[in-house]
Design a protein around this motif. Structure first.
Motif, PDB file in Angstrom:
ATOM      1  N   HIS A 139      28.809  20.379  50.635  1.00 43.03           N
ATOM      2  CA  HIS A 139      29.125  20.054  49.237  1.00 43.03           C
ATOM      3  C   HIS A 139      29.560  18.597  49.083  1.00 43.03           C
ATOM      4  O   HIS A 139      29.019  17.873  48.230  1.00 43.03           O
ATOM      5  CB  HIS A 139      30.220  20.991  48.715  1.00 43.03           C
ATOM      6  CG  HIS A 139      30.658  20.675  47.329  1.00 43.03           C
ATOM      7  ND1 HIS A 139      29.877  20.930  46.226  1.00 43.03           N
ATOM      8  CD2 HIS A 139      31.794  20.091  46.867  1.00 43.03           C
ATOM      9  CE1 HIS A 139      30.509  20.520  45.139  1.00 43.03           C
ATOM     10  NE2 HIS A 139      31.679  20.013  45.509  1.00 43.03           N
ATOM     11  N   GLU A 150      26.741  16.108  49.635  1.00 41.22           N
ATOM     12  CA  GLU A 150      25.874  15.982  48.460  1.00 41.22           C
ATOM     13  C   GLU A 150      26.502  15.109  47.380  1.00 41.22           C
ATOM     14  O   GLU A 150      25.793  14.500  46.585  1.00 41.22           O
ATOM     15  CB  GLU A 150      25.537  17.368  47.909  1.00 41.22           C
ATOM     16  CG  GLU A 150      24.602  18.140  48.830  1.00 41.22           C
ATOM     17  CD  GLU A 150      24.435  19.604  48.458  1.00 41.22           C
ATOM     18  OE1 GLU A 150      25.207  20.133  47.625  1.00 41.22           O
ATOM     19  OE2 GLU A 150      23.520  20.240  49.032  1.00 41.22           O
ATOM     20  N   LEU A 151      27.839  15.025  47.382  1.00 39.45           N
ATOM     21  CA  LEU A 151      28.539  14.155  46.439  1.00 39.45           C
ATOM     22  C   LEU A 151      28.620  12.714  46.945  1.00 39.45           C
ATOM     23  O   LEU A 151      29.092  11.835  46.236  1.00 39.45           O
ATOM     24  CB  LEU A 151      29.958  14.684  46.185  1.00 39.45           C
ATOM     25  CG  LEU A 151      30.058  16.050  45.505  1.00 39.45           C
ATOM     26  CD1 LEU A 151      31.523  16.492  45.450  1.00 39.45           C
ATOM     27  CD2 LEU A 151      29.452  16.003  44.111  1.00 39.45           C
ATOM     28  N   THR A 178      30.355  11.807  49.677  1.00 42.08           N
ATOM     29  CA  THR A 178      31.645  11.586  50.330  1.00 42.08           C
ATOM     30  C   THR A 178      31.475  11.905  51.814  1.00 42.08           C
ATOM     31  O   THR A 178      31.889  12.961  52.293  1.00 42.08           O
ATOM     32  CB  THR A 178      32.740  12.472  49.684  1.00 42.08           C
ATOM     33  OG1 THR A 178      32.613  12.404  48.273  1.00 42.08           O
ATOM     34  CG2 THR A 178      34.118  12.024  50.088  1.00 42.08           C
TER      35      THR A 178
END
Length: 116
Positions: free
Chosen positions: A50, A53-54, A56
């Motif tokens: 997750h 995908e951002l 980070t």
């Protein structure tokens, strides 16, 4: 990381199967601990994906590292003095560790500062 998540999920299922087949209380105890560790690893792999995908990547790397720690902790439960049994997961955990190491290496490429 998606492949590592799929593999961790399959290992978790294998742990459950081994636990059902075993009659050794010490092995069952270790497998229960391993099941919990792999639950944590799966959660951390989902978080790693997750945040990756951002964009980070550092956070993704930290979640991935925590997931990898879980399999070492799983192996360690079999070598505790009061139990000291051969782990039925050694080869599986080693394979997952090598896969995770490759994933960490690829992730490190994303974390390198870009040249101007």
């Amino acid at each position: 990381m998606d492949v590592a998540l799929v593999k961790a999920t399959k290992i978790s299922e294998l742990i459950d199967k081994l636990n059902k087949r075993s009659s050794d209380i010490s092995i069952k105890s270790c497998l229960n601990v391993c099941s919990a560790y792999y639950g944590v690893a799966i959660d951390n792999l989902q978080r790693a994906i997750h945040v990756f995908e951002l964009g980070t990547y550092k956070d993704s790397d930290e979640f991935l590292a925590t997931a990898v720690e879980a399999l070492g902790d799983c192996e360690d439960t079999f070598s505790e003095p009061q139990i000291h049994r051969k782990s039925p997961l050694t080869a599986t955990n080693a394979y997952f560790a090598s896969m995770a190491t490759i994933t960490e290496d690829i992730l490190s490429i994303f974390m390198k500062p870009k040249s101007p």
